[in-house]
Each structure stands twice: as structure tokens, then as C-alpha cells.
Design an enzyme around this catalytic site. Sequence first.
Site, PDB file in Angstrom:
ATOM      1  CG  ASP A  24     -44.853  44.117 -46.870  1.00  0.00           C
ATOM      2  OD1 ASP A  24     -44.282  44.058 -45.783  1.00  0.00           O
ATOM      3  OD2 ASP A  24     -44.816  42.993 -47.529  1.00  0.00           O
ATOM      4  CG  ASP A  72     -43.894  44.524 -42.341  1.00  0.00           C
ATOM      5  OD1 ASP A  72     -45.198  44.536 -42.628  1.00  0.00           O
ATOM      6  OD2 ASP A  72     -43.124  43.632 -43.504  1.00  0.00           O
ATOM      7  CG  ASP A 118     -45.931  41.007 -44.863  1.00  0.00           C
ATOM      8  OD1 ASP A 118     -45.048  41.783 -44.308  1.00  0.00           O
ATOM      9  OD2 ASP A 118     -45.534  40.298 -45.766  1.00  0.00           O
ATOM     10  NE  ARG A 119     -41.244  40.497 -41.265  1.00  0.00           N
ATOM     11  CZ  ARG A 119     -40.015  40.206 -41.095  1.00  0.00           C
ATOM     12  NH1 ARG A 119     -39.159  40.798 -40.213  1.00  0.00           N
ATOM     13  NH2 ARG A 119     -39.479  39.287 -41.809  1.00  0.00           N
ATOM     14  CE  LYS A 146     -44.461  38.065 -43.354  1.00  0.00           C
ATOM     15  NZ  LYS A 146     -43.479  37.274 -43.739  1.00  0.00           N
ATOM     16  CB  SER A 191     -40.818  42.761 -46.721  1.00  0.00           C
ATOM     17  OG  SER A 191     -41.486  42.449 -45.365  1.00  0.00           O
ATOM     18  CG  HIS A 192     -38.689  43.077 -42.686  1.00  0.00           C
ATOM     19  ND1 HIS A 192     -39.257  42.324 -43.713  1.00  0.00           N
ATOM     20  CD2 HIS A 192     -37.464  42.876 -42.524  1.00  0.00           C
ATOM     21  CE1 HIS A 192     -38.446  41.178 -43.842  1.00  0.00           C
ATOM     22  NE2 HIS A 192     -37.155  41.607 -43.072  1.00  0.00           N
TER      23      HIS A 192
HETATM   24  C1  G1P Z   1     -37.219  36.589 -43.090  1.00  0.00           C
HETATM   25  C2  G1P Z   1     -38.170  35.731 -42.000  1.00  0.00           C
HETATM   26  C3  G1P Z   1     -39.212  34.868 -42.367  1.00  0.00           C
HETATM   27  C4  G1P Z   1     -40.135  35.713 -43.260  1.00  0.00           C
HETATM   28  C5  G1P Z   1     -39.333  36.456 -44.474  1.00  0.00           C
HETATM   29  C6  G1P Z   1     -40.116  37.341 -45.211  1.00  0.00           C
HETATM   30  O1  G1P Z   1     -36.611  35.653 -43.966  1.00  0.00           O
HETATM   31  O2  G1P Z   1     -37.215  35.151 -41.049  1.00  0.00           O
HETATM   32  O3  G1P Z   1     -39.611  33.983 -41.528  1.00  0.00           O
HETATM   33  O4  G1P Z   1     -41.001  34.898 -44.174  1.00  0.00           O
HETATM   34  O5  G1P Z   1     -38.582  37.374 -43.735  1.00  0.00           O
HETATM   35  O6  G1P Z   1     -40.789  38.396 -44.404  1.00  0.00           O
HETATM   36  P1  G1P Z   1     -34.880  35.601 -43.992  1.00  0.00           P
HETATM   37  O7  G1P Z   1     -34.572  36.811 -44.047  1.00  0.00           O
HETATM   38  O8  G1P Z   1     -34.546  34.922 -42.562  1.00  0.00           O
HETATM   39  O9  G1P Z   1     -34.941  34.585 -44.946  1.00  0.00           O
HETATM   40 ZN    ZN Z   2     -43.648  42.494 -44.752  1.00  0.00          ZN
END
Ligand code: G1P
Ligand code: ZN
Length: 561
Positions: free
Chosen positions: A291, A289, A293-294, A390, A116-117
Amino acid sequence: MSLTVEIVKTIPYPDQKPGTSGLRKKVSVFQKENYTENFIQSILDANGEAIVGSTLVVGGDGRYFLEEAVAIIAKIAAANKVSKLIVGQNGIFSTPACSHIIRKYKLLGGILLTASHNPGGPTEDFGIKFNCSNGGPAPDAVTEEIFSLSKKIESYKIVNGLNVSLSTIGKQSFDVQGRQFEVEIIDSVQDYLEYMQEIFDFDKLKTLIKGSKERPSFNVLIDSMHGVTGRYVEKIFKETLGCGEKNVTRTNTLPDFGGFHPDPNLTYCKELVQKLQDDCAYDFGAAFDGDGDRNMLLGKKAFFITPNDSLAILANNLECIPYFKKNGVFGFARSMPTAAAVDRVAKKLNTENFETPTGWKYFGNLMDADRISLCGEESFGTGSNHIREKDGIWAALAFLSVIQHTGKSVQELCEDHWKEFGRNYFTRYDYENCAEAPCKDMMKHLQELADTKALIGKSFPTTGQTYTVKEMDNFEYVDPIDKSVAKNQGIRIIFECGSRIIVRLSGTGSSGATVRLYGENYSQNEVLKSAQDMLKPIIDIALEVTKLKEYTGRDAPTVIT
Ligand code: G1P
Ligand code: ZN
């Protein structure tokens, strides 16, 4: 030539527990002998007999180790009698596109290769996540099964002689001991683009961007942060919606995201903020981000709209999006730490509204049961029941549709919304990369305070206002559909005035611990104050109660949102 299935002996790794969103580790961990192989075999085994003859989608965000991982998956899938893999060209798919493909082609599921990010590159993170036939991240029961299988795996099956070419679009067929195994390489963007054209009114969006007699052209700046959305942005915003070169940035996907942290927030996406501040010609900015989704959305001069507010504004304006006109609007949901702005819209519209634990997977059942149409998280996640993830690009297109429909700027939309509903001030402090043990001790300390109800009724005087604790608990969620229970989802301290402090440990990190401290303060009339000022008193209370500094040794957060 028939290819042979080999059975390779292996020993389990104890640490393959999927977190909030899949298994994330350093690349070097996934490169350990049999590490990736073990996990893939465990994913397939968790699906039982259903895997035989199935079709899966495989794709990832372009980060380092992607192609190697796809090659391993193909070899192991073929050996386990999967019939077909649908793979994005060069292994590339955004997370939302994968979710869409699973649903569109009615697949058993998909293996998404992303952290992801989190940063990418040889010394950074990789990730593997399984999504089910509804297109959404596997629920807890499935990820627990994967984890439990990974702890006792003794061997995996593999077709070592199977080599897939990822660059050429088309079908590749293999004979694996008399069975056909097919890999179809498809364009990473096409299906997703067509779906967006179905959901939104592209003609209206084109007119918004180009300008018309009634309205000057609307200048956007879309930032892919060198993540997977680059090719989607080029195709959707430039080729289809008529944006120019100066309307998109960082659209070349890089395996290390250019050395950046591909997380669209005010700290990690300063470039976009700076560009919008410097150049008043831009009316709107969006960043996604790694991938895809953000999303982070900005208005003129980098006016920042929180994901809590963008969710609520969308909820209040869904009628301008053809998809919702056609399918109706069922209800809304937000994750527990997300500020409650959308709750007020739900009340006005008299629709159902749910508060779920952190993580997109908790929205899946509600969407499948037609109980919610729109949902979001404070962590820059916004989406709808069009897929089960998302969706960053969707969020930008949805917000642009509202702008087109109302004729208002981002700032006007926000301020008018606050005037109507009041404002839920919100902030999140992240303390990244802390030592794990003291963070766990801190959570234990908070749990004790909750268990003994020691803080209930306690008043904290601050300049201007006294905050009195009404409730303190550790959030627990009973899924309204399948009645599954998710415990320990975050400590909540709720004050008499409705303000909230939430503390939880991140479930997405690859090493160490990250503390997330959330503060929310609702004001009906004072809607144009600075969020940091409005939240300072309760953050101070939070620091006092949690003893965060004592436990973690940290004076200041790494990221403030
Ligand atoms: C974080 C975000 C959460 C999101 C997840 C995946 O998770 O807080 O809302 O769904 O990334 O993108 P966390 O690292 O807080 O468990
Ligand atoms: Zn992501």
C-alpha cells in the site's frame, strides 16, 4: 429513478477487532455473508451523526477483493446518508495518498482497503481501516468503538440498486430516496504528485538524476513490488523526474502482488538486493510495500541502511527539503522498539523527541499539536507531518534530497553519521505463524519476570562483555496531548550499558501469532562491525530469558532484519 434503502438483518461476528493497523483477515473471511457489510456499518455508526452529509475517501492497494469492497462501501455509505465518496480510479489509492486527500479536501475521513505488506490474492489477506479527519489511522478509542458496535450489530442499511463504475474519471450522481449521493472518481496519483512537488525541489532532484557538470548521473532503481505504488512511481520518477525504463521495476500492480510477499525488507525483497549487487551502475535502490507506506532504502552494491539510521540521517539534514524550510522543524519521534539513533540527533539539535508505542496512529496527536515534524519505525516506516501516515515514496524522495544536498553516497552518509553520533546496532527476529496460546504463555512468563523484578541486577556474561539488567517492564505510554494511556506495548529489558531487548506479539497478522524480538546495542567507536555479530550476545540472552524455543518450538526466526 430513485433508489431505495433496504435494512438487512444480520448477526454479529465476534472477531472484528482492528489490530495495529485496521482489520486484517483472509479474503475468504471478508467474503463471508455480511462480514464486510457489518464492519462497514460499524465504522459508519462509530462516527455517529457526523456521517450524515459527510464526504469520505475510499481506496485501496489493488489487492484481490478491492473492487467488491468498494462497491459494498458505496451501497452502505449511500444508505447511511453520506453525501459523497471520493474514490481513486479503479478503486486505487496508496495509503499516503488517501491520508493526503482527507487533509487536502478536509474530509470526515476515509476507508482504506489494504492489508499493507501482507500477501494478497484469493487465499491471502484483505484489510479495512478507518482514517479520521486528520488523515491518520483511527485512534484506539475509535477502533474500540467500532469493535464494540460490531459485536452487537443487528442490521445494516444498504442501497442494493446502486452501481458505481470505478473506471471512468468524473462524477456519478444518484438519487437515494430523494437525497443526492455522489461518487467522484479521481486520478489516483495527481493530488499526491502535486503535493510531492510542493514538498521537494523537483528541479534539483531532476538534476541529480540526470547528472550535471559537477556530478555524473545518479542511477536509481525503484521497486514497487507489484503493489499500489507502481503508477505513482511511473508518474513521479519516470514522467516527472526523468528516470528511464531501467530505473523502475515491478510497477504493474497485481491483485496477488505476483505471488510475492510485498514487504520491502532484506528477506522479501531479495530481487532488488540482487539487482543492485549484480549491477554496480546503480547508486540507490528503494522498494515500497503493497500500500506504499513502507520503504527500504539501499545504496550502491545494495548497501543496507536501517530505517533507524535513515530516520536519524533525515532528522540531521531536514534543512535541505523546502517543506521543512517553510514550516520549520518541531521535534522527532520513534516507536519504542525503534533504535534510538534519532534521539542523539534530537539532543544535538535540542529538539523534542518522543518514544511511542508501535503503530503510526500514536504519532498523530503529536503531529496535530505541532510537537513533531518527523517520525519513524524500525519496521521500514518513515514519514513526516506532511500527512498522517508513513510514506514510502516521500522517504525515498527525502533521502534523495539529502544525497543531492550533501553530494554524499548512501554509504558515506551512513558512515559519516555513525562517526559523528556512534552507531545503534539493531536487529529484529520475527517468528511468524506460531500457535497463539504458547506465545501468550511466553508473554505471561515475561510479564511475571518484570512484575517480580527477578532479573534486575542479574548479569549475563558473554564473550567480550557482561550484560547486567538495569530495568525490565512492559512499555506503557501516556499520550502527552490527550493523556490517553496505552498499556502492555511490549516487554523491555534494558541493560546497564543501554543495550535493549524488546519482545512483543504482532498486532497485524490475520491468523496465528508472530513473535517479534528486537535487539539494540549502541557503540560510540566501533561503528563498522557486522550488526549480526554485534547483536548475537544479546539475542542469545533474549532467547535464554524468553524461553522462546521451549514455548514456540522454533529453532530459528522466519525473518531477520
Ligand atoms: C507492524 C510493525 C509496526 C507497523 C505496523 C503497520 O506491526 O511492527 O511498526 O506500524 O506493522 O505497518 P506489528 O505487526 O508489529 O503489530
Ligand atoms: Zn503498508
